[in-house]
Scaffold this motif. Structure first.
Motif, PDB file in Angstrom:
ATOM      1  N   PHE A 138       0.833  -1.208   0.000  1.00  0.00           N
ATOM      2  CA  PHE A 138       0.000   0.000   0.000  1.00  0.00           C
ATOM      3  C   PHE A 138       0.869   1.259   0.000  1.00  0.00           C
ATOM      4  O   PHE A 138       0.597   2.220  -0.713  1.00  0.00           O
ATOM      5  CB  PHE A 138      -0.925   0.031   1.221  1.00  0.00           C
ATOM      6  CG  PHE A 138      -2.053  -0.969   1.198  1.00  0.00           C
ATOM      7  CD1 PHE A 138      -2.659  -1.381   0.018  1.00  0.00           C
ATOM      8  CD2 PHE A 138      -2.545  -1.480   2.386  1.00  0.00           C
ATOM      9  CE1 PHE A 138      -3.715  -2.282   0.022  1.00  0.00           C
ATOM     10  CE2 PHE A 138      -3.609  -2.370   2.410  1.00  0.00           C
ATOM     11  CZ  PHE A 138      -4.198  -2.783   1.218  1.00  0.00           C
ATOM     12  N   ASP A 143      -3.116  -7.473  -1.571  1.00  0.00           N
ATOM     13  CA  ASP A 143      -4.124  -6.615  -2.181  1.00  0.00           C
ATOM     14  C   ASP A 143      -3.404  -5.470  -2.888  1.00  0.00           C
ATOM     15  O   ASP A 143      -2.655  -4.725  -2.257  1.00  0.00           O
ATOM     16  CB  ASP A 143      -5.052  -6.086  -1.087  1.00  0.00           C
ATOM     17  CG  ASP A 143      -6.200  -5.259  -1.600  1.00  0.00           C
ATOM     18  OD1 ASP A 143      -6.218  -4.916  -2.800  1.00  0.00           O
ATOM     19  OD2 ASP A 143      -7.083  -4.939  -0.786  1.00  0.00           O
ATOM     20  N   ASN A 144      -3.621  -5.330  -4.180  1.00  0.00           N
ATOM     21  CA  ASN A 144      -2.964  -4.278  -4.950  1.00  0.00           C
ATOM     22  C   ASN A 144      -3.821  -3.026  -5.108  1.00  0.00           C
ATOM     23  O   ASN A 144      -3.418  -2.092  -5.792  1.00  0.00           O
ATOM     24  CB  ASN A 144      -2.569  -4.797  -6.335  1.00  0.00           C
ATOM     25  CG  ASN A 144      -1.442  -5.791  -6.263  1.00  0.00           C
ATOM     26  OD1 ASN A 144      -0.492  -5.611  -5.514  1.00  0.00           O
ATOM     27  ND2 ASN A 144      -1.551  -6.855  -7.027  1.00  0.00           N
ATOM     28  N   ASN A 145      -4.998  -3.012  -4.496  1.00  0.00           N
ATOM     29  CA  ASN A 145      -5.872  -1.842  -4.580  1.00  0.00           C
ATOM     30  C   ASN A 145      -5.393  -0.828  -3.552  1.00  0.00           C
ATOM     31  O   ASN A 145      -5.676  -0.939  -2.361  1.00  0.00           O
ATOM     32  CB  ASN A 145      -7.324  -2.239  -4.312  1.00  0.00           C
ATOM     33  CG  ASN A 145      -8.277  -1.056  -4.346  1.00  0.00           C
ATOM     34  OD1 ASN A 145      -7.860   0.095  -4.456  1.00  0.00           O
ATOM     35  ND2 ASN A 145      -9.555  -1.341  -4.221  1.00  0.00           N
ATOM     36  N   CYS A 146      -4.664   0.164  -4.001  1.00  0.00           N
ATOM     37  CA  CYS A 146      -4.033   1.139  -3.111  1.00  0.00           C
ATOM     38  C   CYS A 146      -4.862   2.399  -2.922  1.00  0.00           C
ATOM     39  O   CYS A 146      -4.338   3.445  -2.506  1.00  0.00           O
ATOM     40  CB  CYS A 146      -2.632   1.471  -3.614  1.00  0.00           C
ATOM     41  SG  CYS A 146      -1.528   0.044  -3.582  1.00  0.00           S
ATOM     42  N   ASP A 147      -6.157   2.322  -3.202  1.00  0.00           N
ATOM     43  CA  ASP A 147      -7.064   3.423  -2.908  1.00  0.00           C
ATOM     44  C   ASP A 147      -7.137   3.602  -1.398  1.00  0.00           C
ATOM     45  O   ASP A 147      -7.221   2.612  -0.659  1.00  0.00           O
ATOM     46  CB  ASP A 147      -8.452   3.110  -3.480  1.00  0.00           C
ATOM     47  CG  ASP A 147      -9.442   4.211  -3.195  1.00  0.00           C
ATOM     48  OD1 ASP A 147      -9.418   5.219  -3.912  1.00  0.00           O
ATOM     49  OD2 ASP A 147     -10.233   4.047  -2.229  1.00  0.00           O
ATOM     50  N   ASN A 159      -9.752   1.679   0.464  1.00  0.00           N
ATOM     51  CA  ASN A 159      -9.462   0.258   0.585  1.00  0.00           C
ATOM     52  C   ASN A 159      -8.424   0.006   1.680  1.00  0.00           C
ATOM     53  O   ASN A 159      -8.520  -0.966   2.427  1.00  0.00           O
ATOM     54  CB  ASN A 159      -8.972  -0.311  -0.748  1.00  0.00           C
ATOM     55  CG  ASN A 159      -8.773  -1.803  -0.678  1.00  0.00           C
ATOM     56  OD1 ASN A 159      -9.709  -2.557  -0.401  1.00  0.00           O
ATOM     57  ND2 ASN A 159      -7.556  -2.236  -0.913  1.00  0.00           N
ATOM     58  N   TYR A 176      -8.853  -2.177   5.031  1.00  0.00           N
ATOM     59  CA  TYR A 176      -7.907  -3.223   5.424  1.00  0.00           C
ATOM     60  C   TYR A 176      -7.533  -3.090   6.900  1.00  0.00           C
ATOM     61  O   TYR A 176      -7.528  -4.073   7.643  1.00  0.00           O
ATOM     62  CB  TYR A 176      -6.647  -3.175   4.551  1.00  0.00           C
ATOM     63  CG  TYR A 176      -5.589  -4.142   5.008  1.00  0.00           C
ATOM     64  CD1 TYR A 176      -5.674  -5.491   4.688  1.00  0.00           C
ATOM     65  CD2 TYR A 176      -4.518  -3.725   5.782  1.00  0.00           C
ATOM     66  CE1 TYR A 176      -4.733  -6.396   5.131  1.00  0.00           C
ATOM     67  CE2 TYR A 176      -3.553  -4.611   6.227  1.00  0.00           C
ATOM     68  CZ  TYR A 176      -3.673  -5.945   5.898  1.00  0.00           C
ATOM     69  OH  TYR A 176      -2.730  -6.845   6.350  1.00  0.00           O
TER      70      TYR A 176
END
Length: 123
Positions: free
Chosen positions: A18, A68-72, A75, A79
């Motif tokens: 992240f 998890d590659n969703n770095c919003d 999100n 997490y």
């Protein structure tokens, strides 16, 4: 303890992913908050596991799946909410009832909540 330790060590790597991927509004604050987390969580987890193993013997780590590659930022906050809930649940295990272990878990929770505060409020 096995699941808790595995998840906490995994959270270090997830936070680093992240950290490197966050962008947009508030990204610098998130970048710094996540760096603080991944730099501290390993030492805290290491101390907790060593104390536990000193009393109860060696543990066997559990598999933890994926990153998890969703770095919003939303999100990332979700997490950390998830990690908070997991720690709250797993700390209730009878083998973690000793106050010296609970105190170390308190410090882990402090880091998680402090990081979440920074992610939410210091954008």
């Amino acid at each position: 303890m096995e699941e808790l330790a595995s998840i906490l060590f995994h959270s270090r790597t997830q936070a680093h992913v992240f950290h490197l991927g966050v962008s947009g509004a508030g990204a610098y604050a998130a970048h710094v908050a996540l760096q603080g987390y991944y730099e501290e969580i390993v030492g805290l987890t290491d101390g907790l596991v060593e104390s536990y193993q000193g009393k109860n013997g060696l543990i066997e780590f559990k598999p933890v799946i994926g990153l998890d590659n969703n770095c919003d930022t939303r999100n990332i906050i979700a997490y950390f909410d998830k990690i908070c809930a997991i720690v709250r649940t797993l700390r209730q295990a009878p083998d973690l009832a000793d106050s010296f272990l609970q105190n170390q878990i308190d410090t882990v929770e402090d880091l998680i909540y402090s990081t979440k505060y920074k992610l939410v409020n210091l954008q």
